[in-house]
Design an enzyme around this catalytic site. Structure first.
Site, PDB file in Angstrom:
ATOM      1  N   HIS A 109      60.202  42.619  -7.945  1.00 52.16           N
ATOM      2  CA  HIS A 109      61.531  43.187  -7.712  1.00 52.16           C
ATOM      3  C   HIS A 109      61.433  44.593  -7.128  1.00 52.16           C
ATOM      4  O   HIS A 109      60.587  45.396  -7.520  1.00 52.16           O
ATOM      5  CB  HIS A 109      62.346  43.225  -9.006  1.00 52.16           C
ATOM      6  CG  HIS A 109      63.823  43.314  -8.747  1.00 52.16           C
ATOM      7  ND1 HIS A 109      64.441  44.492  -8.427  1.00 52.16           N
ATOM      8  CD2 HIS A 109      64.782  42.360  -8.729  1.00 52.16           C
ATOM      9  CE1 HIS A 109      65.730  44.273  -8.241  1.00 52.16           C
ATOM     10  NE2 HIS A 109      65.968  42.984  -8.407  1.00 52.16           N
ATOM     11  N   HIS A 110      62.335  44.870  -6.174  1.00 52.48           N
ATOM     12  CA  HIS A 110      62.315  46.163  -5.481  1.00 52.48           C
ATOM     13  C   HIS A 110      62.632  47.329  -6.427  1.00 52.48           C
ATOM     14  O   HIS A 110      62.313  48.480  -6.126  1.00 52.48           O
ATOM     15  CB  HIS A 110      63.325  46.135  -4.338  1.00 52.48           C
ATOM     16  CG  HIS A 110      62.965  47.030  -3.187  1.00 52.48           C
ATOM     17  ND1 HIS A 110      61.917  47.913  -3.225  1.00 52.48           N
ATOM     18  CD2 HIS A 110      63.515  47.175  -1.951  1.00 52.48           C
ATOM     19  CE1 HIS A 110      61.824  48.561  -2.083  1.00 52.48           C
ATOM     20  NE2 HIS A 110      62.788  48.137  -1.282  1.00 52.48           N
ATOM     21  N   ALA A 111      63.266  47.048  -7.554  1.00 56.69           N
ATOM     22  CA  ALA A 111      63.529  48.109  -8.528  1.00 56.69           C
ATOM     23  C   ALA A 111      62.227  48.659  -9.101  1.00 56.69           C
ATOM     24  O   ALA A 111      62.172  49.795  -9.571  1.00 56.69           O
ATOM     25  CB  ALA A 111      64.409  47.584  -9.659  1.00 56.69           C
ATOM     26  N   LEU A 149      59.174  48.794  -7.387  1.00 58.95           N
ATOM     27  CA  LEU A 149      58.323  49.497  -6.427  1.00 58.95           C
ATOM     28  C   LEU A 149      58.876  49.370  -5.023  1.00 58.95           C
ATOM     29  O   LEU A 149      59.617  48.434  -4.705  1.00 58.95           O
ATOM     30  CB  LEU A 149      56.886  48.963  -6.467  1.00 58.95           C
ATOM     31  CG  LEU A 149      56.546  47.648  -5.770  1.00 58.95           C
ATOM     32  CD1 LEU A 149      55.032  47.463  -5.740  1.00 58.95           C
ATOM     33  CD2 LEU A 149      57.180  46.456  -6.444  1.00 58.95           C
TER      34      LEU A 149
END
Length: 491
Positions: A118-120, A122
């Site tokens: 998930h982009h949250a 990294l």
């Protein structure tokens, strides 16, 4: 909102059978080197604030690391289609936000390795830190110290502790924002203030909505994925000929590809297309596994028929973007007070998608283009050599196409992710990118007074019959104002 990568692994055929277990042990021994492996979200009561990261000391590796056998014949096209399908599903929010897939049965004799995080947790630079934890410089994995002993944390913190954390973070974030307001106002005024010099005109003076294209629509949850590989050396020859940076060359490749692709669909606008370019907000030496990125806009000069004029305009627009980013980087916040906002934001995002507002509102940009510098030498995962390093990124409502490139071991590995409904022929766009690169390269060789050299053969991946027919169609059309591409290679 997850990102990932597709890697082809070189490993002797006789070692394929037991590699899944070797890979699982390799990751298990290194999980403590990157917090993303064992951190999960603890939601706030009633979504009153952003969730917090807590430790998960019982990570189920059999769930997070899976093996999939591709059906015969196991072509690259099948592999990319499967990655698109895997990238279409959400991550389980009750677990650490990552999944790895080992894909077997490729006709090339290689293994596929797809990562999903998930982009949250990294951003692109953070992914490089994660790679340093997992990868080695030699086929023999380096020795890693065992994790230190630590206290086990409760599975779910108490409500009082969560509310206390939310209040503490909100106060801290508000103070940091307030402290930066005077500097932010001065910088914003210098950037936004109009100027008589068009090259130094403020952002507001230069901004105009991007033209509408079939790429600027509301998206579904289905993804299509394709790849393309180009030589860093060839791209640098183009940059040298045109006095550009490598990033400018990448933008020019995407611009040329969009011209071909949209023209083939009768949808090339008269005004310049606009790229949204992610810009890292990380300070030097910051290796936190989180998301520190903003977006800047760059005009792609797609209305220019002349290749040299288009490249010159892109170099100029990219330079302005870099200057703006440098001015704003120190004042753009990477986090905001979230007390009371998550439930409201979730509702607004859902409304934006269900009302299909992206289909009617003027688009800010037409495509996302991201360039992430990568390692210059070959790397190894649990003894297997990484042959490729294709990024797999994100599309959003209004931006149904994302082109992300990562340099790796002398190659530019492009990962092209799209909404399947908006871009059903994503492999055609990948071919347009290769043709745009070869057109730039031929022009560069001509400008550098070099003879056109014979290109090295590239192994072609089979493509569906209708896509192969579509690729031949542009060559049959009469060239009017656009220069004809020297050729196109399948990736």
């Amino acid at each position: 909102m997850h990102v990932g990568g597709l890697h082809l692994l070189d490993l002797p055929q006789e070692q394929h059978a037991g590699f899944a277990d070797i890979l699982k042990r390799h990751i298990a021994d290194r999980m403590h080197l990157a917090g993303v492996f064992s951190k999960k979200l603890a939601p706030m009561p009633f979504d009153i604030a952003n969730p917090v990261w807590i430790d998960d000391d019982d990570v189920d590796l059999d769930y997070h690391i899976r093996q999939i056998a591709l059906p015969r014949p196991g072509t690259r096209t099948q592999l990319e289609a499967y990655v698109g399908r895997l990238h279409s599903s959400l991550l389980d929010r009750s677990r650490p936000l990552w999944e790895f897939y080992l894909l077997t049965g490729l006709d090339s004799g290689q293994l596929g390795f797809y990562t999903k995080i998930h982009h949250a947790a990294l951003d692109g630079q953070g992914a490089m830190v994660l790679a340093q934890a997992l990868l080695d410089l030699t086929p023999v994995p380096r020795k890693v110290d065992p994790p230190p002993e630590h206290e086990r944390t409760p599975y779910q913190p108490a409500v009082a502790a969560l509310l206390k954390a939310a209040l503490r973070d909100t106060v801290s974030q508000t103070w940091r924002l307030a402290r930066g307001i005077p500097t932010g106002v001065r910088v914003a005024a210098s950037v936004l203030t109009p100027s008589r010099d068009p090259d130094r005109a403020g952002l507001l003076a230069r901004f105009s909505p991007a033209p509408r294209t079939p790429l600027n629509v509301s998206i579904t949850n289905q993804r299509a994925f394709a790849t393309a590989t180009m030589s860093v050396k060839e791209a640098l020859e183009v940059s040298k000929a045109f006095g550009a940076t490598l990033n400018d060359v990448i933008l020019a490749i995407v611009s040329g590809a969009l011209r071909r692709y949209l023209d083939e669909h009768g949808a090339l606008p008269a005004r310049s297309l606009v790229a949204a370019v992610p810009v890292s907000l990380r300070e030097d030496g910051d290796q936190k596994l989180n998301n520190q990125v903003s977006m800047m806009l760059v005009k792609l000069a797609s209305e220019e028929n002349d290749l040299a004029a288009r490249m010159k305009a892109i170099v100029k627009a990219s330079g302005r973007m870099k200057q703006t980013a440098a001015n704003l980087k120190s004042v753009l916040p990477t986090e905001f007070p979230s007390l009371g906002l998550p439930w409201l934001m979730s509702a607004l995002v859902a409304l934006y998608g269900r009302a299909r507002l992206a289909d009617s509102l003027p688009p800010v940009a037409n495509v996302v283009v991201s360039n992430v510098p990568g390692p210059r030498t070959a790397l190894y995962l649990a003894g297997a050599r990484l042959a490729t390093n294709y990024p797999v990124s994100i599309v959003t409502h209004g931006l149904a196409l994302n082109v992300t490139v990562q340099s790796y071991n002398g190659a530019l590995d492009f990962g092209i992710i799209a909404c399947r409904r908006a871009v059903p022929d994503v492999h055609l766009f990948a071919t347009c990118m290769t043709a745009a690169h070869e057109e730039l390269l031929a022009a560069a060789w001509k400008m550098l007074a070099q003879p056109v050299r014979k290109r090295a053969a590239v192994k072609k991946a089979p493509v569906p019959a209708q896509q192969a027919a579509a690729r031949k169609a542009p060559a049959r059309r009469k060239a009017q104002s656009k220069p004809k591409a020297p050729g196109a290679r399948a990736s």
